[in-house]
Design an enzyme around this catalytic site. Structure first.
Site, PDB file in Angstrom:
ATOM      1  N   HIS A 107       0.777  -1.248   0.109  1.00  0.00           N
ATOM      2  CA  HIS A 107       0.144   0.285  -0.012  1.00  0.00           C
ATOM      3  C   HIS A 107       0.904   1.432   0.017  1.00  0.00           C
ATOM      4  O   HIS A 107       1.956   1.264   0.818  1.00  0.00           O
ATOM      5  CB  HIS A 107      -0.835   0.127   1.440  1.00  0.00           C
ATOM      6  CG  HIS A 107      -2.034  -0.785   1.653  1.00  0.00           C
ATOM      7  ND1 HIS A 107      -1.540  -2.526   2.021  1.00  0.00           N
ATOM      8  CD2 HIS A 107      -3.512  -0.798   1.422  1.00  0.00           C
ATOM      9  CE1 HIS A 107      -2.392  -3.103   2.103  1.00  0.00           C
ATOM     10  NE2 HIS A 107      -3.238  -2.588   1.509  1.00  0.00           N
ATOM     11  N   ASP A 110       2.557   1.807   3.019  1.00  0.00           N
ATOM     12  CA  ASP A 110       3.112   0.867   4.188  1.00  0.00           C
ATOM     13  C   ASP A 110       4.786   1.130   3.938  1.00  0.00           C
ATOM     14  O   ASP A 110       5.616   0.961   4.274  1.00  0.00           O
ATOM     15  CB  ASP A 110       3.010  -0.513   3.639  1.00  0.00           C
ATOM     16  CG  ASP A 110       1.634  -1.286   3.165  1.00  0.00           C
ATOM     17  OD1 ASP A 110       1.120  -0.175   4.113  1.00  0.00           O
ATOM     18  OD2 ASP A 110       1.361  -2.105   2.679  1.00  0.00           O
TER      19      ASP A 110
HETATM   20  C1  XLS Z   1      -7.408  -6.168   4.588  1.00  0.00           C
HETATM   21  C2  XLS Z   1      -7.528  -7.023   2.768  1.00  0.00           C
HETATM   22  C3  XLS Z   1      -6.208  -5.514   2.036  1.00  0.00           C
HETATM   23  C4  XLS Z   1      -5.930  -5.835   0.889  1.00  0.00           C
HETATM   24  C5  XLS Z   1      -5.118  -4.770   0.188  1.00  0.00           C
HETATM   25  O1  XLS Z   1      -8.782  -7.417   5.176  1.00  0.00           O
HETATM   26  O2  XLS Z   1      -6.943  -8.381   2.752  1.00  0.00           O
HETATM   27  O3  XLS Z   1      -4.768  -5.961   3.093  1.00  0.00           O
HETATM   28  O4  XLS Z   1      -5.117  -7.057   0.484  1.00  0.00           O
HETATM   29  O5  XLS Z   1      -5.648  -3.264   0.813  1.00  0.00           O
END
Ligand code: XLS
Ligand code: CA
Ligand code: CA
Length: 444
Positions: A107, A110
């Site tokens: 993300h 991140d």
């Molecule tokens: C959350 C989601 C997230 C997505 C990306 O539950 O899995 O991590 O994969 O935003």
């Protein structure tokens, strides 16, 4: 993949590149089943599985949960967010290359950090993207997908693309636009939209029709922008039924596919199926994969597993070979993942605090999918299961059944046949098939 990149310092000292040592090896820091170059049905294991490491769990989630603070010591922590982001990138690429996943995912926040205000957000992200590009070039690691976190910041408490305030919709668009710019710079193969806050808590304050239309328009505009700047990959919608929002608009694969079709997005969008989201929706992992495969919309996979006793989104590493086999059956019959991959959207448990636990967790997941791949390949080669299913529908392969499938019968003709139909009871033989699957799993 080139030898691992080590930045100013080594973040996982004492751990060397993880090697395939085979099933008789007693070394826990080795693959026992995942042999990247092994050929299975004309393709290497690495090409079948296309593993990715997730930045957010592996390098950001330090064990903090709603009841307690961090338990994991991340040596890339730094009170200066810029220094932290750079050290984190070094740690991430060291980890990824020591482990050997060809891909990674992240993300925006991140890898980068928000900073003070929107302009600084954009500047920070471009700087981090430059660092990531250098490290991709040095190692050969590739970007499976990136995404924008438009759910954590308080401004998104009422949604991002579905927020009742236009300002906030636009602020999220800035994040998505910047992530798309970065994606193109890094040669990303997909781009993910996960709508954690795209939904509602109560209809008493919500115009659902309007919100869903906003989301449809927003995604089409993001698609147009992406194509304009040269993004050639696939846009992915990741379904999840709830958590954090009570009613999420992308509930499950079928809901997301209906949405994709409703807004005419099917030429650019597919689904990213997460195992634990499928189970949270009351489906099995292979159900949601099959729904996508049947619609030609299986894009990519977030490989994890939930806890079968509480049903939450616990994001555990996948170790259940029964589940990985069933998933790989769908994926192999789909002709593979194509441009997608298996991204470990999974976290080690909060009390797994040794740095090596991060390696052990991924090794387990990779081995579980390697086993699933081998067993699923054997099942398909053997053909018994497929033959059983084919035979179950044999009444549609000839005569009136065939005419029905070909659209040559009207409803009255169906009813006329119904008048003299024999309607024999034919067993579905589920127990026989369960036993057969176990025979394949345990090599009888
Ligand atoms: C959350 C989601 C997230 C997505 C990306 O539950 O899995 O991590 O994969 O935003
Ligand atoms: Ca996910
Ligand atoms: Ca999850």
């Amino acid at each position: 993949m080139k030898d691992y990149f080590v930045g100013a310092r080594e973040y996982f000292p004492g751990i060397k590149k993880i090697q395939f040592e085979g099933k008789d090896s007693k070394n826990p820091l080795a693959f026992h089943y995942y042999d990247a170059d092994k050929m299975i049905g004309g393709k290497t294991m690495a090409d079948h599985l296309r593993f990715a490491t997730a930045y957010w769990h592996s390098f950001c989630a330090d064990g903090t949960d709603p009841f307690g603070s961090a338990t994991m010591d991340f040596p890339w922590k730094d009170s200066d967010p810029k220094a932290k982001a750079e050290k984190k990138a070094d740690a991430a690429f060291e980890f990824i290359t020591k482990l050997g996943t060809p891909y990674y995912c992240f993300h925006d926040v991140d890898a980068s950090w928000e900073g003070e205000g929107a302009e600084e957000y954009v500047r920070n992200y471009h700087l981090v993207a430059k660092w990531l590009l250098e490290r991709q070039k040095a190692t050969g690691v590739k970007l499976l997908w990136n995404t924008s976190n438009v759910f954590t910041h308080p401004r998104y408490m009422n949604g991002a693309a579905t927020n009742p305030q236009f300002d906030i919709l636009c602020r999220s668009a800035l994040q998505v636009k910047t992530s798309l710019d970065v994606n193109v710079l890094l040669g990303g193969e997909n781009y993910v939209f996960w709508g954690g806050r795209e939904g509602y808590m109560t209809l008493l304050n919500t115009d659902m029709k309007r919100e869903r239309e906003h989301l449809g328009r927003y995604l089409a505009l993001a698609r147009d922008y992406g194509r304009k700047i040269g993004f050639k990959g696939t846009f992915l919608i990741e379904p999840k039924p709830m958590e954090p929002t009570k009613h999420q608009y992308d509930y499950d694969a079928q809901t997301a596919i209906a949405f994709i079709r409703e807004f005419g997005l099917e030429n650019d969008f597919k689904c990213n199926i997460e195992a634990n989201h499928a189970t949270l929706a009351g489906h099995s992992f292979d159900h949601d994969l099959q729904v996508c495969a049947d619609n030609g919309l299986l894009g990519s996979v977030d490989a994890n597993q939930g806890d079968r006793f509480n049903g939450w989104d616990t994001d555990e590493f996948p170790t259940d070979v029964y589940e990985t086999t069933r998933a790989m059956l769908v994926i192999l019959r789909n002709g593979g993942l194509h441009g997608g991959g298996l991204n470990f959207d999974a976290k080690r448990r909060r009390n797994s605090t040794d740095p090596e636990d991060l390696f052990l967790a991924h090794i387990g997941g990779m081995d579980a999918f390697a086993l699933g791949l081998e067993i699923a390949h054997r099942i398909i080669e053997d053909g018994k299961l497929d033959a059983f299913v084919k035979d179950r529908y044999a009444s549609f392969d000839a005569g009136l059944g065939k005419d029905f499938e070909a659209g040559r019968l009207d409803f009255q003709q169906l009813a006329e046949h119904g008048l003299r139909a024999e309607c024999k009871l034919v067993s579905g033989k589920q127990e026989y098939l369960n036993n057969l699957l176990n025979d394949y799993l345990f090599g009888r």
